[in-house]
Design a protein around this motif. Structure first.
Motif, mmCIF file in Angstrom:
data_model
loop_
_atom_site.group_PDB
_atom_site.id
_atom_site.type_symbol
_atom_site.label_atom_id
_atom_site.label_comp_id
_atom_site.label_asym_id
_atom_site.label_seq_id
_atom_site.Cartn_x
_atom_site.Cartn_y
_atom_site.Cartn_z
ATOM 1 N N PHE A 1 -41.968 44.150 -34.842
ATOM 2 C CA PHE A 1 -42.692 45.404 -34.667
ATOM 3 C C PHE A 1 -44.146 45.273 -35.118
ATOM 4 O O PHE A 1 -45.065 45.642 -34.400
ATOM 5 C CB PHE A 1 -41.995 46.525 -35.449
ATOM 6 C CG PHE A 1 -42.750 47.821 -35.419
ATOM 7 C CD1 PHE A 1 -42.766 48.600 -34.282
ATOM 8 C CD2 PHE A 1 -43.463 48.254 -36.531
ATOM 9 C CE1 PHE A 1 -43.468 49.792 -34.253
ATOM 10 C CE2 PHE A 1 -44.160 49.443 -36.513
ATOM 11 C CZ PHE A 1 -44.162 50.205 -35.366
ATOM 12 N N PHE A 2 -44.353 44.723 -36.301
ATOM 13 C CA PHE A 2 -45.715 44.587 -36.804
ATOM 14 C C PHE A 2 -46.512 43.536 -36.038
ATOM 15 O O PHE A 2 -47.714 43.681 -35.853
ATOM 16 C CB PHE A 2 -45.721 44.284 -38.303
ATOM 17 C CG PHE A 2 -45.418 45.487 -39.132
ATOM 18 C CD1 PHE A 2 -46.270 46.573 -39.146
ATOM 19 C CD2 PHE A 2 -44.254 45.548 -39.884
ATOM 20 C CE1 PHE A 2 -45.989 47.699 -39.900
ATOM 21 C CE2 PHE A 2 -43.959 46.667 -40.645
ATOM 22 C CZ PHE A 2 -44.826 47.751 -40.651
ATOM 23 N N ALA A 3 -45.870 42.507 -35.566
ATOM 24 C CA ALA A 3 -46.559 41.472 -34.795
ATOM 25 C C ALA A 3 -47.066 42.048 -33.474
ATOM 26 O O ALA A 3 -48.174 41.738 -33.036
ATOM 27 C CB ALA A 3 -45.647 40.286 -34.542
ATOM 28 N N THR A 4 -46.276 42.898 -32.825
ATOM 29 C CA THR A 4 -46.728 43.498 -31.574
ATOM 30 C C THR A 4 -47.819 44.528 -31.826
ATOM 31 O O THR A 4 -48.698 44.702 -31.001
ATOM 32 C CB THR A 4 -45.564 44.161 -30.811
ATOM 33 O OG1 THR A 4 -44.935 45.113 -31.656
ATOM 34 C CG2 THR A 4 -44.569 43.132 -30.334
ATOM 35 N N LYS A 5 -47.783 45.224 -32.926
ATOM 36 C CA LYS A 5 -48.824 46.195 -33.253
ATOM 37 C C LYS A 5 -50.159 45.509 -33.519
ATOM 38 O O LYS A 5 -51.203 46.022 -33.176
ATOM 39 C CB LYS A 5 -48.432 47.029 -34.480
ATOM 40 C CG LYS A 5 -47.442 48.098 -34.195
ATOM 41 C CD LYS A 5 -48.003 49.050 -33.213
ATOM 42 C CE LYS A 5 -47.758 50.463 -33.596
ATOM 43 N NZ LYS A 5 -48.218 51.398 -32.618
ATOM 44 N N ILE A 6 -50.120 44.349 -34.132
ATOM 45 C CA ILE A 6 -51.346 43.629 -34.472
ATOM 46 C C ILE A 6 -52.022 43.079 -33.216
ATOM 47 O O ILE A 6 -53.231 43.138 -33.079
ATOM 48 C CB ILE A 6 -51.043 42.498 -35.471
ATOM 49 C CG1 ILE A 6 -50.671 43.094 -36.822
ATOM 50 C CG2 ILE A 6 -52.211 41.544 -35.611
ATOM 51 C CD1 ILE A 6 -50.121 42.089 -37.812
ATOM 52 N N THR A 7 -51.239 42.570 -32.264
ATOM 53 C CA THR A 7 -51.826 41.934 -31.085
ATOM 54 C C THR A 7 -52.236 42.939 -30.010
ATOM 55 O O THR A 7 -53.065 42.622 -29.178
ATOM 56 C CB THR A 7 -50.849 40.921 -30.470
ATOM 57 O OG1 THR A 7 -49.647 41.596 -30.102
ATOM 58 C CG2 THR A 7 -50.559 39.797 -31.436
ATOM 59 N N ALA A 8 -51.668 44.123 -29.998
ATOM 60 C CA ALA A 8 -51.983 45.094 -28.963
ATOM 61 C C ALA A 8 -53.375 45.695 -29.194
ATOM 62 O O ALA A 8 -53.749 46.002 -30.314
ATOM 63 C CB ALA A 8 -50.940 46.204 -28.955
ATOM 64 N N GLN A 9 -54.121 45.836 -28.095
ATOM 65 C CA GLN A 9 -55.435 46.461 -28.163
ATOM 66 C C GLN A 9 -55.263 47.979 -28.162
ATOM 67 O O GLN A 9 -54.564 48.513 -27.314
ATOM 68 C CB GLN A 9 -56.273 46.077 -26.936
ATOM 69 C CG GLN A 9 -56.669 44.643 -26.869
ATOM 70 C CD GLN A 9 -57.861 44.346 -27.757
ATOM 71 O OE1 GLN A 9 -58.551 45.238 -28.214
ATOM 72 N NE2 GLN A 9 -58.083 43.086 -28.001
ATOM 73 N N GLU A 10 -55.876 48.642 -29.111
ATOM 74 C CA GLU A 10 -55.868 50.100 -29.127
ATOM 75 C C GLU A 10 -57.108 50.565 -28.382
ATOM 76 O O GLU A 10 -58.226 50.453 -28.884
ATOM 77 C CB GLU A 10 -55.870 50.637 -30.553
ATOM 78 C CG GLU A 10 -55.779 52.137 -30.591
ATOM 79 C CD GLU A 10 -55.891 52.690 -31.999
ATOM 80 O OE1 GLU A 10 -56.272 53.861 -32.122
ATOM 81 O OE2 GLU A 10 -55.615 51.955 -32.948
ATOM 82 N N ILE A 11 -56.905 51.057 -27.185
ATOM 83 C CA ILE A 11 -58.007 51.476 -26.315
ATOM 84 C C ILE A 11 -58.011 52.993 -26.218
ATOM 85 O O ILE A 11 -56.975 53.610 -25.985
ATOM 86 C CB ILE A 11 -57.865 50.852 -24.910
ATOM 87 C CG1 ILE A 11 -57.910 49.333 -24.981
ATOM 88 C CG2 ILE A 11 -58.923 51.384 -23.964
ATOM 89 C CD1 ILE A 11 -59.205 48.757 -25.497
#
Length: 139
Positions: free
Chosen positions: A12-22
């Motif tokens: 969960f945290f790994a996907t949150k870190i790599t995803a761009q918040e646009i």
């Protein structure tokens, strides 16, 4: 049981870190809190033009493609890269918002945060997502 919780939390945290918040706000595209591109919406929010920040140098033109029908099931989104003479049409993006598509272009490294377009990554993106790609249909 602890192992499953640990792995789930890690993923969960790994996907949150790599995803761009646009975020699209006030004609500016933000990545996190940093302004990266300018944009203009046209035709009742059915078209979005993305520009390099504070310029009119167009990076990509995103639009809802109705295929000339009133039926929504065959609609899709079209991404047009004018300078590169590349267009991508996909029904997979039908329900996706503009910010998702910009984040996907950044994630796939088609566009970087400075507004540079990588042609090799653009061609790979086209092969991956374009519904009109003859090679994809033939597979």
């Amino acid at each position: 049981m602890k192992y499953i919780i640990y792995v789930t939390t890690l993923v969960f945290f790994a996907t949150k870190i790599t995803a761009q918040e646009i975020k699209l706000k006030d004609a500016i595209v933000y990545s996190g809190d940093t302004p990266v591109f300018s944009f203009t919406k046209k035709f009742m929010n059915n078209e979005l033009y993305v520009y390099k920040l504070n310029t009119k140098e167009e990076l990509v033109h995103l639009l809802v493609d109705t295929n000339g029908t009133e039926i929504k099931q065959d609609d899709g989104k079209k991404l047009i890269f004018i300078q590169q003479k590349v267009s991508i049409q996909s029904k997979n993006f039908r329900t996706r918002k503009w910010d998702f598509l910009i984040a996907l272009l950044l994630e796939e490294k088609v566009i970087d945060l400075k507004g540079n377009i990588n042609l090799d990554n653009l061609n790979r993106f086209k092969a991956k997502y374009d519904d009109n790609d003859v090679n994809k249909i033939m597979r």
